[in-house]
Design a protein around this motif. Structure first.
Motif, PDB file in Angstrom:
ATOM      1  N   VAL A   1     -20.410 -49.042 -54.896  1.00 30.10           N
ATOM      2  CA  VAL A   1     -19.022 -48.358 -54.912  1.00 30.10           C
ATOM      3  C   VAL A   1     -18.241 -49.177 -53.739  1.00 30.10           C
ATOM      4  CG1 VAL A   1     -17.334 -46.535 -54.817  1.00 30.10           C
ATOM      5  CG2 VAL A   1     -19.250 -46.426 -56.455  1.00 30.10           C
ATOM      6  N   THR A   2     -18.816 -48.974 -52.520  1.00 35.56           N
ATOM      7  CA  THR A   2     -18.458 -49.493 -51.318  1.00 35.56           C
ATOM      8  C   THR A   2     -18.883 -50.971 -50.799  1.00 35.56           C
ATOM      9  OG1 THR A   2     -20.197 -48.378 -50.332  1.00 35.56           O
ATOM     10  CG2 THR A   2     -18.077 -46.951 -50.372  1.00 35.56           C
ATOM     11  N   ASN A   3     -19.606 -51.468 -51.605  1.00 35.82           N
ATOM     12  CA  ASN A   3     -19.964 -52.820 -51.758  1.00 35.82           C
ATOM     13  C   ASN A   3     -20.714 -52.953 -50.302  1.00 35.82           C
ATOM     14  OD1 ASN A   3     -19.120 -53.771 -53.912  1.00 35.82           O
ATOM     15  ND2 ASN A   3     -16.975 -54.402 -53.011  1.00 35.82           N
ATOM     16  N   SER A   4     -21.685 -52.109 -49.899  1.00 33.32           N
ATOM     17  CA  SER A   4     -22.479 -51.934 -48.570  1.00 33.32           C
ATOM     18  C   SER A   4     -23.924 -51.790 -49.008  1.00 33.32           C
ATOM     19  CB  SER A   4     -21.738 -50.714 -47.913  1.00 33.32           C
ATOM     20  OG  SER A   4     -22.618 -50.544 -46.669  1.00 33.32           O
ATOM     21  N   PHE A   5     -24.757 -51.330 -48.025  1.00 29.91           N
ATOM     22  CA  PHE A   5     -26.335 -51.365 -48.284  1.00 29.91           C
ATOM     23  C   PHE A   5     -26.964 -50.345 -47.810  1.00 29.91           C
ATOM     24  CE2 PHE A   5     -25.597 -54.006 -44.567  1.00 29.91           C
ATOM     25  CZ  PHE A   5     -26.266 -53.346 -43.628  1.00 29.91           C
ATOM     26  N   SER A   6     -27.983 -49.878 -48.152  1.00 28.71           N
ATOM     27  CA  SER A   6     -28.913 -49.016 -47.127  1.00 28.71           C
ATOM     28  C   SER A   6     -30.237 -49.399 -47.049  1.00 28.71           C
ATOM     29  CB  SER A   6     -28.873 -47.635 -48.143  1.00 28.71           C
ATOM     30  OG  SER A   6     -29.590 -47.665 -49.247  1.00 28.71           O
ATOM     31  N   ASN A   7     -31.009 -48.722 -46.519  1.00 34.00           N
ATOM     32  CA  ASN A   7     -32.397 -48.972 -46.225  1.00 34.00           C
ATOM     33  C   ASN A   7     -33.339 -47.711 -46.252  1.00 34.00           C
ATOM     34  OD1 ASN A   7     -32.653 -51.898 -45.669  1.00 34.00           O
ATOM     35  ND2 ASN A   7     -31.300 -51.286 -43.869  1.00 34.00           N
ATOM     36  N   THR A   8     -33.619 -47.163 -47.662  1.00 35.24           N
ATOM     37  CA  THR A   8     -34.361 -46.005 -47.715  1.00 35.24           C
ATOM     38  C   THR A   8     -35.723 -46.294 -47.995  1.00 35.24           C
ATOM     39  OG1 THR A   8     -34.383 -46.073 -50.292  1.00 35.24           O
ATOM     40  CG2 THR A   8     -32.559 -45.098 -49.058  1.00 35.24           C
ATOM     41  N   ARG A   9     -36.309 -47.735 -47.939  1.00 41.57           N
ATOM     42  CA  ARG A   9     -37.614 -48.301 -48.361  1.00 41.57           C
ATOM     43  C   ARG A   9     -37.973 -49.316 -46.993  1.00 41.57           C
ATOM     44  NH1 ARG A   9     -39.219 -44.019 -50.745  1.00 41.57           N
ATOM     45  NH2 ARG A   9     -38.064 -43.455 -52.352  1.00 41.57           N
ATOM     46  N   ASN A  10     -37.627 -48.904 -45.899  1.00 40.69           N
ATOM     47  CA  ASN A  10     -37.894 -49.616 -44.681  1.00 40.69           C
ATOM     48  C   ASN A  10     -37.391 -50.869 -44.230  1.00 40.69           C
ATOM     49  OD1 ASN A  10     -40.586 -47.657 -45.776  1.00 40.69           O
ATOM     50  ND2 ASN A  10     -40.111 -47.169 -43.721  1.00 40.69           N
ATOM     51  N   GLY A  11     -36.531 -51.324 -45.280  1.00 43.20           N
ATOM     52  CA  GLY A  11     -35.689 -52.191 -44.749  1.00 43.20           C
ATOM     53  C   GLY A  11     -36.355 -53.823 -45.070  1.00 43.20           C
ATOM     54  N   TRP A  12     -37.356 -53.607 -46.118  1.00 50.04           N
ATOM     55  CA  TRP A  12     -38.160 -54.976 -46.400  1.00 50.04           C
ATOM     56  C   TRP A  12     -37.632 -55.609 -47.722  1.00 50.04           C
ATOM     57  CZ3 TRP A  12     -42.820 -51.320 -45.790  1.00 50.04           C
ATOM     58  CH2 TRP A  12     -43.256 -51.450 -44.340  1.00 50.04           C
ATOM     59  N   GLY A  13     -36.171 -55.194 -48.176  1.00 49.63           N
ATOM     60  CA  GLY A  13     -35.872 -55.637 -49.303  1.00 49.63           C
ATOM     61  C   GLY A  13     -36.564 -55.292 -50.660  1.00 49.63           C
TER      62      GLY A  13
END
Length: 521
Positions: free
Chosen positions: A67-79
């Motif tokens: 919705v906001t065209n952004s990102f999160s890292n809930t899995r430790n930021g490894w993609g």
């Protein structure tokens, strides 16, 4: 008489382009497709739409916030989304997506978590480790034409070893049962924190397959040792234990004892039961005990009041939760994997009764989709098996009367389990109704959850437009939801669950990543 003969007898007696920065336009004709291969292409286009949104606004972070065209890292930021998407991109032969992800994975530094959250052994295993191992099998196998160089799968294998080597300290407990929540910086964990059944019991497939792939038996030994506590459970302060074959949920890392006698086929427990039969598929010669335990769990669930029929819809069967041998009539979307899992057991054991039982569960879960305004099933529901369900809301009473259940959590988190079981049901029966049900569900998900640059979880499947968006796109949507919606229509795909009487060459992990079975490696 052997255990599996007793169980089967009882069952029979009870029932017979990735680099683009402009997002592709939504398809306008998705609702008009009737030919399976055209449906498969429509699912592929939705996958690529969601991938483009992720790649444009979130890659190489874990998840897109569409919705906001952004990102999160809930899995430790490894993609997480990239690694989870790879096996599906391979099956769909989406070359640009495959190339982007295969080039990216060797750059991941698994030694450093990019978030403050602990590293989940379970989630990291099923998503990252499972995704890489599956890609190696696929790209060294029927999809070799999608690789640029043989070095691609060598690099993926090395990263899988790097990750498992980093995770190994989780098993350094008095029992060898692993801790789930890991502090990577200090290589530490809280020994007083219990581990759930699904955590300790859902690592063995990935770690055994890695062990076979790189000839390091230590990886397999770690998880198979931990599994022994689950195969031969002991209980702390429990005078009443669950039905035979069933388990509690929380396990003491120091003693190996179960701390409770409560469980279900849903979250916290689900994939332990799932992997019992899948390990037998992986290697029938060495995991017969796992299969016997699975059969006992299915028998207890099928022949007890865990298999329950709503009073107003006796045609439906839901799997209830238990506390000892007391049953609570609640279930969840997560538990809907069981239909497909029981069907798989029927396929590999050549037992039509198991397939019939699994079909019944699958059909019932599909009815939760038919019941709602959006055409998507809810996260959780309850029911009564006798007519004393009363509510002050007449509309709720009418819903229960018509559909057999009451929604207790109306959200939809992009989950795959109903689509997964529909896929297994179609592979077992060839009945096109399952293709149609899957297509109907996918259309509903596409119409309700597609927003902005991707897909979002929604708050209420029984409200107009699904209520509100959570602004979160789960990585498992790429690994599972899109995959099962695609495979059920794409009969010419090179990887499938085998039909009755055919040799099983592939087994899917709980995140939907296909592995070659042991005798095919």
């Amino acid at each position: 008489m052997r255990l599996h003969d007793i169980v089967i007898g009882a069952l029979i007696s009870c029932t017979s382009s990735a680099n683009s920065h402009s997002l592709p336009k939504a398809r306008n004709d998705i609702d008009t497709q009737t030919v399976p291969w055209k449906r498969a292409q429509a699912v592929k286009e939705a996958f690529e739409f969601a991938w483009h949104g992720y790649h444009t606004y979130a890659f190489p972070n874990d998840e897109l916030l569409p919705v906001t065209n952004s990102f999160s890292n809930t899995r430790n930021g490894w993609g997480a989304t990239a690694v989870d998407a790879l096996s599906t991109a391979i099956l769909m032969e989406s070359q640009d997506v495959v190339t982007t992800i295969v080039d990216y994975i060797p750059t991941i530094d698994f030694n450093v978590s990019k978030s403050n959250a602990p590293v989940s052994l379970f989630e990291t295993t099923i998503r990252y480790l499972g995704g890489m191992l599956s890609a190696v099998d696929l790209l060294d196998g029927p999809y070799q034409h999608l690789t640029q160089s043989p070095n691609d799968t060598i690099a993926l294998t090395q990263q899988a070893v790097n990750l498992a080597s980093k995770l190994e300290f989780a098993f350094d407990t008095p029992t060898g049962i692993p801790s789930n929540n890991l502090n990577f910086g200090e290589e530490s964990f809280d020994l007083s924190q219990s581990t759930e059944l699904a955590v300790a019991g859902s690592l063995v497939l990935e770690w055994t397959h890695l062990s076979d792939m790189v000839h390091r038996v230590a990886f397999a030994n770690l998880t198979q040792h931990a599994e022994e506590y689950l195969l031969h459970p002991t209980y702390q302060n429990a005078t009443i234990q669950p039905f035979p074959g069933l388990r509690g949920t929380n396990i003491d890392l120091r003693t190996g004892n179960f701390l409770d006698v409560s469980g279900s086929w849903g979250g916290g427990d689900d994939s332990f039961y799932e992997y019992l039969i899948k390990m037998f598929v992986y290697d029938p010669g060495n995991f017969t005990t796992y299969k016997d335990e699975w059969l006992e769990a299915v028998q207890s669930s099928a022949l007890s009041n865990i298999s329950s029929h709503p009073y107003s819809r006796p045609d439906l069967t839901f799997l209830a939760s238990w506390n000892g041998q007391d049953v609570t009539l609640v279930s969840s979307h997560l538990a809907c994997f069981a239909g497909g899992n029981w069907i798989l057991g029927g396929l590999v054991l050549g037992n039509q009764t198991l397939i019939d039982l699994g079909q019944n569960l699958t059909d019932s879960c599909a009815e939760t989709y038919n019941a709602t305004l959006t055409g998507i099933g809810p996260e959780a529901w309850e029911w009564e098996d006798k007519n004393f369900f009363e509510d002050d809301d007449e509309e709720v009473d009418m819903f229960i009367e018509d559909n057999g259940f009451n929604i207790t959590d109306a959200s939809y988190n992009l989950r795959p389990e109903v689509l997964e079981s529909l896929y297994y049901a179609y592979r077992a029966t060839g009945d096109t109704k399952y293709q149609n049900l899957s297509w109907k569900a996918f259309r509903a998900i596409n119409a309700t959850c597609r927003t902005g640059s991707g897909f979002s979880s929604v708050s209420n499947v029984n409200a107009p437009h699904g209520g509100s968006f959570s602004n979160f796109q789960e990585s498992y949507m790429f690994a599972e939801t899109f995959k099962y919606a695609y495979l059920i229509q794409a009969e010419d795909a090179k990887v499938h669950v085998a039909k009755m009487g055919e040799e099983q060459i592939w087994v899917f992990n709980t995140e939907g990543h296909p592995f070659k079975v042991r005798d095919q490696q």
